[in-house]
Scaffold this active site. Structure first.
Site, PDB file in Angstrom:
ATOM      1  N   ASP A  65       0.842  -1.189   0.000  1.00 21.98           N
ATOM      2  CA  ASP A  65       0.000   0.000   0.000  1.00 21.98           C
ATOM      3  C   ASP A  65       0.880   1.243   0.000  1.00 21.98           C
ATOM      4  O   ASP A  65       0.685   2.158   0.788  1.00 21.98           O
ATOM      5  CB  ASP A  65      -0.950  -0.003   1.205  1.00 21.98           C
ATOM      6  CG  ASP A  65      -1.917   1.184   1.192  1.00 21.98           C
ATOM      7  OD1 ASP A  65      -2.145   1.761   0.101  1.00 21.98           O
ATOM      8  OD2 ASP A  65      -2.422   1.554   2.272  1.00 21.98           O
ATOM      9  N   GLN A 173      -3.829  -5.085   6.218  1.00 20.16           N
ATOM     10  CA  GLN A 173      -3.556  -4.018   7.173  1.00 20.16           C
ATOM     11  C   GLN A 173      -4.496  -4.159   8.374  1.00 20.16           C
ATOM     12  O   GLN A 173      -5.489  -3.440   8.494  1.00 20.16           O
ATOM     13  CB  GLN A 173      -3.734  -2.648   6.518  1.00 20.16           C
ATOM     14  CG  GLN A 173      -2.688  -2.329   5.463  1.00 20.16           C
ATOM     15  CD  GLN A 173      -3.001  -1.066   4.683  1.00 20.16           C
ATOM     16  OE1 GLN A 173      -4.164  -0.744   4.450  1.00 20.16           O
ATOM     17  NE2 GLN A 173      -1.980  -0.358   4.261  1.00 20.16           N
ATOM     18  N   ASP A 205      -2.556  10.017   9.878  1.00 18.24           N
ATOM     19  CA  ASP A 205      -3.329   9.382   8.812  1.00 18.24           C
ATOM     20  C   ASP A 205      -4.701   8.945   9.313  1.00 18.24           C
ATOM     21  O   ASP A 205      -4.826   8.378  10.401  1.00 18.24           O
ATOM     22  CB  ASP A 205      -2.540   8.169   8.302  1.00 18.24           C
ATOM     23  CG  ASP A 205      -3.189   7.502   7.105  1.00 18.24           C
ATOM     24  OD1 ASP A 205      -3.475   8.195   6.113  1.00 18.24           O
ATOM     25  OD2 ASP A 205      -3.400   6.270   7.156  1.00 18.24           O
ATOM     26  N   GLU A 212     -12.125   5.267  16.031  1.00 23.07           N
ATOM     27  CA  GLU A 212     -13.296   4.404  16.116  1.00 23.07           C
ATOM     28  C   GLU A 212     -12.985   3.178  16.968  1.00 23.07           C
ATOM     29  O   GLU A 212     -11.885   2.629  16.921  1.00 23.07           O
ATOM     30  CB  GLU A 212     -13.742   3.964  14.714  1.00 23.07           C
ATOM     31  CG  GLU A 212     -14.530   5.023  13.970  1.00 23.07           C
ATOM     32  CD  GLU A 212     -15.111   4.496  12.663  1.00 23.07           C
ATOM     33  OE1 GLU A 212     -14.986   3.283  12.416  1.00 23.07           O
ATOM     34  OE2 GLU A 212     -15.677   5.295  11.908  1.00 23.07           O
ATOM     35  N   GLU A 247      -5.675  14.225   8.994  1.00 24.77           N
ATOM     36  CA  GLU A 247      -6.536  13.909   7.852  1.00 24.77           C
ATOM     37  C   GLU A 247      -7.903  13.531   8.394  1.00 24.77           C
ATOM     38  O   GLU A 247      -8.095  12.433   8.913  1.00 24.77           O
ATOM     39  CB  GLU A 247      -5.944  12.749   7.045  1.00 24.77           C
ATOM     40  CG  GLU A 247      -6.802  12.366   5.854  1.00 24.77           C
ATOM     41  CD  GLU A 247      -6.362  11.058   5.191  1.00 24.77           C
ATOM     42  OE1 GLU A 247      -6.590  10.907   3.975  1.00 24.77           O
ATOM     43  OE2 GLU A 247      -5.803  10.187   5.888  1.00 24.77           O
TER      44      GLU A 247
END
Length: 562
Positions: A65, A173, A205, A212, A247
């Protein structure tokens, strides 16, 4: 206005330049950019005028990624160099007056990270609770995945233990469990390590995903935002003036929460995704209203916080906060072909090809970027007008090698072309036509225009500190606004349309005595003619197609050099 007031909160008027080490400059001829090469290009960035370099991930990675799948939070990927070469780059940047921040990617690891390699083998692993597991079959989460063309669930079965692990991004990930205090301690230690080596902060990031606690025992962390507050406090203790650039692609009311509300004690700076998306809608419509409305809707933030403005970043150009009809308008204007679009919500293009290479529009957009209230962020290659590689998959379309010269491999690497980290852009936006060497030598180039904008932005701290106000005027294609800080004021106009426009302005608000504006001079900062206000504080300004003006209200007490 005292310029010394700006020195502590340096991020309020910084110019941030984002780059990926592996695509910037290759010093050893293996086809991959490296820190030794980046150090050789520090003077280029200093000459351009940027004040802060943002490094995309440089940590050890399987590179599934583009470096965001990390196997060691304390390491340097050997393709890019080692800690010694990183420190040499940091020292060189600091000598030139540049600050450096780096991606902090802590919502997940690579599935090859030693923690996950241990956790997946046994429920008794000491690292099992570093990740999020469930024993019962998960519900359908296909509509919640971030990359719908790659994944169809947020959960993947680990057959060794018969349980599912959470991954909001790719299945390779796995998400970290931030309710685990040991995980939070590791994150803080990693931050402390890089700060000790000389970083000035971090770009954090995917912050909402990080906070969450879906699938986790949320009772262990009743207020996930306390994690951000802890990181901000830790950063303050270790660095003093370091930043967390976040972000957070959410509506403004939700973004305010990630700043820490009125206390401003969470993220230091946050990207203005709402403003960016409405900028493109305004460009598509040639109507300033969407952008003006978005900027006016920004919530008030603490003085210690800042918005980061941008035209392009390293990901897809997301349009997910626009309505479906609005998104179709932008697609029709700037990405009508399916191969130009990605995930059904954004574009995989850079700005110059979207504008058909029109230098008038391009300069107007970047003038607008630097005139908006906030901290401008540039993505590498924007200063020379680089294009994208539409044959590349997804977000990789805009992650091509930097174009330094018109020579072999664009001067990026001495390796055979087949060994390059990714193919070069070809065609009209390829290195034969677009490269840094030619641009620097051409006084009329985009590079030199960007350098001028950066100088003017740095000379006008009211753009980063001041109060923003949209000025009422009748031309729909024009955004007219002013930024005021103490006794300093700058008036800015941008014509988003292809037709010339004459813009009447009333800077006195109808009051002839307002702010003593009668006869005041508006000093043009971009080389045009100065304007004198009438006795009522009014004037008429002519703008060409895609024209722009930066006008400083020449206050009698302002002792800045004109």
């Amino acid at each position: 206005m005292r310029i010394t007031e700006t020195s502590d909160l340096w991020w309020k008027t910084a110019v941030v330049y984002c780059l990926d080490v592996e695509t910037f400059f290759d010093s050893d001829g293996d086809g991959v950019g490296d820190f030794a090469g980046l150090a050789q290009r520090v003077d280029y960035l200093a000459e351009l005028g940027v004040t802060c370099i943002w490094l995309m991930p440089f940590y050890p990675t399987p590179d599934r990624d583009d470096g965001y799948d990390i196997t060691d939070f304390y390491g340097v990927d050997p393709r890019l160099g080692d800690h010694g070469e990183l420190v040499e780059f940091l020292r060189t940047a600091r000598d030139r007056g540049l600050r450096v921040i780096a991606d902090l990617v802590v919502n997940h690891t690579s599935d090859r990270h030693p923690w996950f390699q241990s956790a997946r083998k046994s429920k008794d692993s000491p690292y099992r609770d570093y990740y999020v597991w469930r024993s019962d079959p998960p519900p359908d989460t296909s509509k919640e995945v971030v990359f719908p063309d790659q994944e169809d669930s947020l959960w993947t079965l680990e057959e060794t233990t018969g349980e599912w692990y959470l991954h909001r991004f790719y299945k390779h990930q796995p998400d970290l469990n931030i309710t685990n205090p040991a995980v939070r301690d590791h994150i803080a230690k990693a931050m402390g390590f890089w700060l000790q080596l000389g970083l000035d902060g971090f770009r954090v990031d995917a912050v909402p995903f990080y906070l969450e606690t879906v699938g986790e025992d949320a009772t262990q962390l009743p207020d996930p935002h306390e994690v951000l507050r802890d990181l901000r406090r830790f950063l303050g203790r270790r660095s003093g003036d370091g930043i967390l650039l976040g972000e957070v692609n959410l509506p403004y009311k939700d973004q305010l929460e990630f700043f820490g509300g009125s206390e401003g004690d969470e993220l230091t700076v946050m990207f203005d995704f709402i403003g960016m998306q409405n900028l493109y809608l305004s460009l598509a419509r040639q109507d300033a209203a969407p952008l003006a409305g978005a900027l006016a809707a920004r919530p008030a933030i603490n003085t210690d916080n800042q918005w980061a403005t941008f035209v392009r970043n390293h990901d897809e150009l997301t349009l997910d906060k626009l309505s479906e009809d609005e998104r179709r308008e932008v697609f029709a204007a700037f990405g009508p072909e399916e191969r130009m679009q990605v995930y059904g919500r954004g574009l995989k293009r850079r700005l110059p090809p979207m504008l058909g290479g029109d230098p008038r529009q391009l300069r107007m957009v970047y003038s607008l970027l630097f005139s908006l209230p906030g901290t401008p962020v540039l993505y590498y290659g924007e200063e020379i007008g680089m294009g994208e590689d539409l044959d590349a998959e997804g977000r990789l379309a805009v992650r091509t090698p930097m174009q330094w010269t018109d020579g072999g491999n664009a001067g990026f690497s001495a390796a055979p072309a087949s060994k390059l980290i990714s193919p070069l852009v070809d065609g009209g936006f390829g290195p034969k036509h677009v490269n840094a060497a030619q641009a620097k030598r051409n006084p009329d180039s985009l590079w030199n225009f960007m350098a001028l904008l950066i100088r003017r932005y740095r000379e006008c701290p009211e753009l980063g500190w001041g109060r923003f106000e949209v000025l009422s005027q009748p031309v729909t294609s024009v955004l007219a606004h002013r930024c005021t800080w103490a006794d300093a004021c700058i008036v800015l106009l941008h014509n988003l349309g292809p037709e010339p426009a004459t813009v009447p302005l009333d800077l006195g608000g109808g009051d002839p005595d307002a702010a003593g504006l009668a006869g005041t001079l508006l000093l043009d900062l971009l080389g045009g003619d100065d304007i004198q206000l009438s006795g009522e504080g009014t004037c008429e300004l002519a703008l060409p197609a895609y024209g722009y003006r930066w006008l400083r209200v020449l206050n009698r007490s302002d002792r800045r050099l004109p």
